[in-house]
Design a protein around this motif. Structure first.
Motif, mmCIF file in Angstrom:
data_model
loop_
_atom_site.group_PDB
_atom_site.id
_atom_site.type_symbol
_atom_site.label_atom_id
_atom_site.label_comp_id
_atom_site.label_asym_id
_atom_site.label_seq_id
_atom_site.Cartn_x
_atom_site.Cartn_y
_atom_site.Cartn_z
ATOM 1 N N ASN A 106 0.840 -1.299 0.042
ATOM 2 C CA ASN A 106 0.092 -0.029 0.081
ATOM 3 C C ASN A 106 0.933 1.198 0.141
ATOM 4 O O ASN A 106 1.820 1.470 0.991
ATOM 5 N N HIS A 107 0.836 2.044 -1.033
ATOM 6 C CA HIS A 107 1.458 3.175 -1.271
ATOM 7 C C HIS A 107 1.424 4.301 0.030
ATOM 8 O O HIS A 107 2.622 4.828 0.422
ATOM 9 N N CYS A 108 0.266 4.391 0.529
ATOM 10 C CA CYS A 108 0.262 5.663 1.632
ATOM 11 C C CYS A 108 0.861 5.001 2.892
ATOM 12 O O CYS A 108 1.649 5.798 3.551
ATOM 13 N N ALA A 110 3.313 2.878 2.815
ATOM 14 C CA ALA A 110 4.837 3.176 2.561
ATOM 15 C C ALA A 110 5.532 4.541 2.929
ATOM 16 O O ALA A 110 6.453 4.744 3.426
ATOM 17 N N HIS A 111 4.719 5.505 2.594
ATOM 18 C CA HIS A 111 4.933 6.968 2.969
ATOM 19 C C HIS A 111 5.558 6.900 4.639
ATOM 20 O O HIS A 111 6.025 7.735 4.925
ATOM 21 N N LEU A 112 4.532 6.393 5.319
ATOM 22 C CA LEU A 112 4.858 6.263 6.753
ATOM 23 C C LEU A 112 5.909 5.435 7.232
ATOM 24 O O LEU A 112 6.803 5.842 7.951
ATOM 25 N N LEU A 128 1.035 13.197 8.509
ATOM 26 C CA LEU A 128 0.324 14.031 7.650
ATOM 27 C C LEU A 128 0.909 13.712 6.250
ATOM 28 O O LEU A 128 1.960 13.984 5.961
ATOM 29 N N TYR A 129 0.099 12.936 5.641
ATOM 30 C CA TYR A 129 0.330 12.561 4.386
ATOM 31 C C TYR A 129 -0.154 13.409 3.271
ATOM 32 O O TYR A 129 -1.442 13.363 2.939
ATOM 33 N N ALA A 130 0.549 14.521 2.896
ATOM 34 C CA ALA A 130 -0.174 15.381 1.887
ATOM 35 C C ALA A 130 0.406 15.410 0.544
ATOM 36 O O ALA A 130 1.811 15.832 0.317
ATOM 37 N N SER A 131 -0.113 14.511 -0.289
ATOM 38 C CA SER A 131 0.409 14.399 -1.822
ATOM 39 C C SER A 131 -0.776 15.061 -2.673
ATOM 40 O O SER A 131 -1.319 15.705 -2.630
ATOM 41 N N GLY A 132 -0.178 14.491 -3.951
ATOM 42 C CA GLY A 132 -1.128 15.111 -4.971
ATOM 43 C C GLY A 132 -2.679 14.466 -4.750
ATOM 44 O O GLY A 132 -3.563 15.226 -4.684
ATOM 45 N N VAL A 288 8.399 12.478 -2.062
ATOM 46 C CA VAL A 288 7.843 12.312 -3.456
ATOM 47 C C VAL A 288 7.526 11.030 -3.558
ATOM 48 O O VAL A 288 7.963 10.149 -2.963
ATOM 49 N N ASP A 289 6.666 10.645 -4.373
ATOM 50 C CA ASP A 289 6.284 9.323 -4.850
ATOM 51 C C ASP A 289 8.071 8.618 -5.035
ATOM 52 O O ASP A 289 8.642 9.038 -6.209
ATOM 53 N N ASN A 290 8.026 7.709 -4.447
ATOM 54 C CA ASN A 290 9.484 6.996 -4.528
ATOM 55 C C ASN A 290 9.431 5.462 -4.538
ATOM 56 O O ASN A 290 8.629 4.877 -3.607
HETATM 57 MG MG MG Z 1 2.517 9.598 -2.648
#
Ligand code: MG
Ligand code: AMP
Length: 330
Positions: A106-108, A110-112, A128-132, A288-290
């Motif tokens: 899950n991408h979200c 992964a950000h965490l 605080l997940y602030a993306s596109g 950024v998306d990585n």
């Molecule tokens: Mg993202």
């Protein structure tokens, strides 16, 4: 264990090689456009065009041969279906060819999880997940990453990009908006919309669209960008602070492309300082998306016993953060 991560939820095709806890490479090629946003089929074609070169670059940069990869991990969702499908196909082909396991993540989340890897002291944060496309306040509780608040309409990055289009700033517009905002001198009152723990941006978009309908000077552009940043970031900081208070956590982690913004980082730092919490901003390559975060989460899941068959790697464009059982933290 050496992991190849592949990211393709939206505009970015990314590939990363990770050995144990070390990110050996984290490379990407992102779709952009001078005038408009993303058309799914066009962005997917971009990913198809660049996928082999980006994966090759990632392996070369890491100094790792494809045959030494022990696990391939890819972003399974949420995201744009056309784009997710390219990454999933590349990952499946790689896994089948090299006869190695494959994990979709899950991408979200992964950000965490990348924040917990790369930021010393970041152990149990509110994200605080602030993306596109996504704007969520997320924290771990009882086996899941729970969503405590989110946007009621568009993601904050998509909002900034849409205003950027009105102002002729191209896509993505976030970095240019940040530059203009620094030149702003006059605060213009804009709709501040926080409902409980949720935020909304449609009203602000409409107000700005009406303001610029008859053209806009460079000075006005700067004032709009400045006022917009101050207003939307204040909304995000307000709900983040309330999340920290409610769940009793002491760490705030910023993630997503909008988290690259220095003013947002500064406002979060001030808020956290005032309440004795720590604020963590990551290097931009992890905001950024990585693919590094995809490789890392794949490894964490694999080591906690998660396995996937090829049919189970079907994309999940609408998967929610709290659909995922967080078996690796319980
Ligand atoms: Mg993202
Ligand atoms: P993501 O979907 O996480 O890759 O984030 C992409 C979004 O981040 C786009 O909407 C960009 O406009 C936005 N973005 C990137 N850099 C910045 C910045 N410095 N300030 C505000 N937004 C940004």
């Amino acid at each position: 264990m050496i992991v190849l991560g592949i990211e393709t939820t939206a505009h970015t095709f990314g590939a990363s090689v990770l050995r144990d806890r070390d990110v050996l490479s984290n490379v990407w090629d992102s779709y952009s456009h001078p005038e408009r946003g993303m058309i799914p089929a066009e962005v997917a074609q971009h990913h198809i065009d660049v996928c082999d070169v980006v994966i090759k670059n990632s392996l070369e940069k890491a100094g790792i041969s494809a045959k030494n990869i022990g696990l391939v991990s890819f972003s399974q969702g949420p995201g744009i279906g056309n784009c997710l499908r390219v990454g999933a196909t590349a990952a499946r082909a790689f896994a089948l060819h090299h006869k190695i396991p494959i994990i979709g993540v899950n991408h979200c989340i992964a950000h965490l999880e990348i924040g917990r890897l790369v930021a010393p002291g970041c152990i149990d944060p509110v994200l605080l997940y602030a993306s596109g496309a996504n704007t969520q306040v997320i924290a771990y509780d009882s086996g899941k990453y729970r969503v405590f608040g989110e946007t009621l309409d568009m993601g904050v990055g998509n909002f900034l990009d849409q205003v950027g289009r009105l102002l002729g700033l191209g896509f993505p517009a976030g970095p240019k908006i940040e530059e203009y905002a620094r030149l702003g001198k006059r605060y213009i009152q804009l709709p501040y919309v926080v409902k409980g723990m949720d935020t909304s941006y449609g009203g602000m978009y409409t107000k700005i669209r009406n303001m610029v309908a008859d053209g806009v000077s460079e000075e006005e552009k700067a004032d709009i960008c400045y006022s917009m940043q101050e207003t939307v970031f204040a909304m995000l900081v307000e709900v983040s602070e309330r999340a920290l208070a409610h769940v009793g956590k002491k760490e705030l982690l910023l993630g997503g492309g909008v988290a690259c913004n220095k003013r947002l980082q500064e406002m979060c730092t001030i808020m956290c300082k005032e309440r004795g919490a720590a604020s963590f901003a990551l290097p931009n390559q992890f905001n950024v998306d990585n693919a590094a975060m995809i490789a890392w989460l794949g490894k964490v899941m694999y080591e906690s016993g998660v396995r996937m068959t090829i049919p189970e790697t079907a994309i999940r464009p609408y998967e929610r953060t709290d659909d995922v059982e967080v078996v690796w933290r319980s």
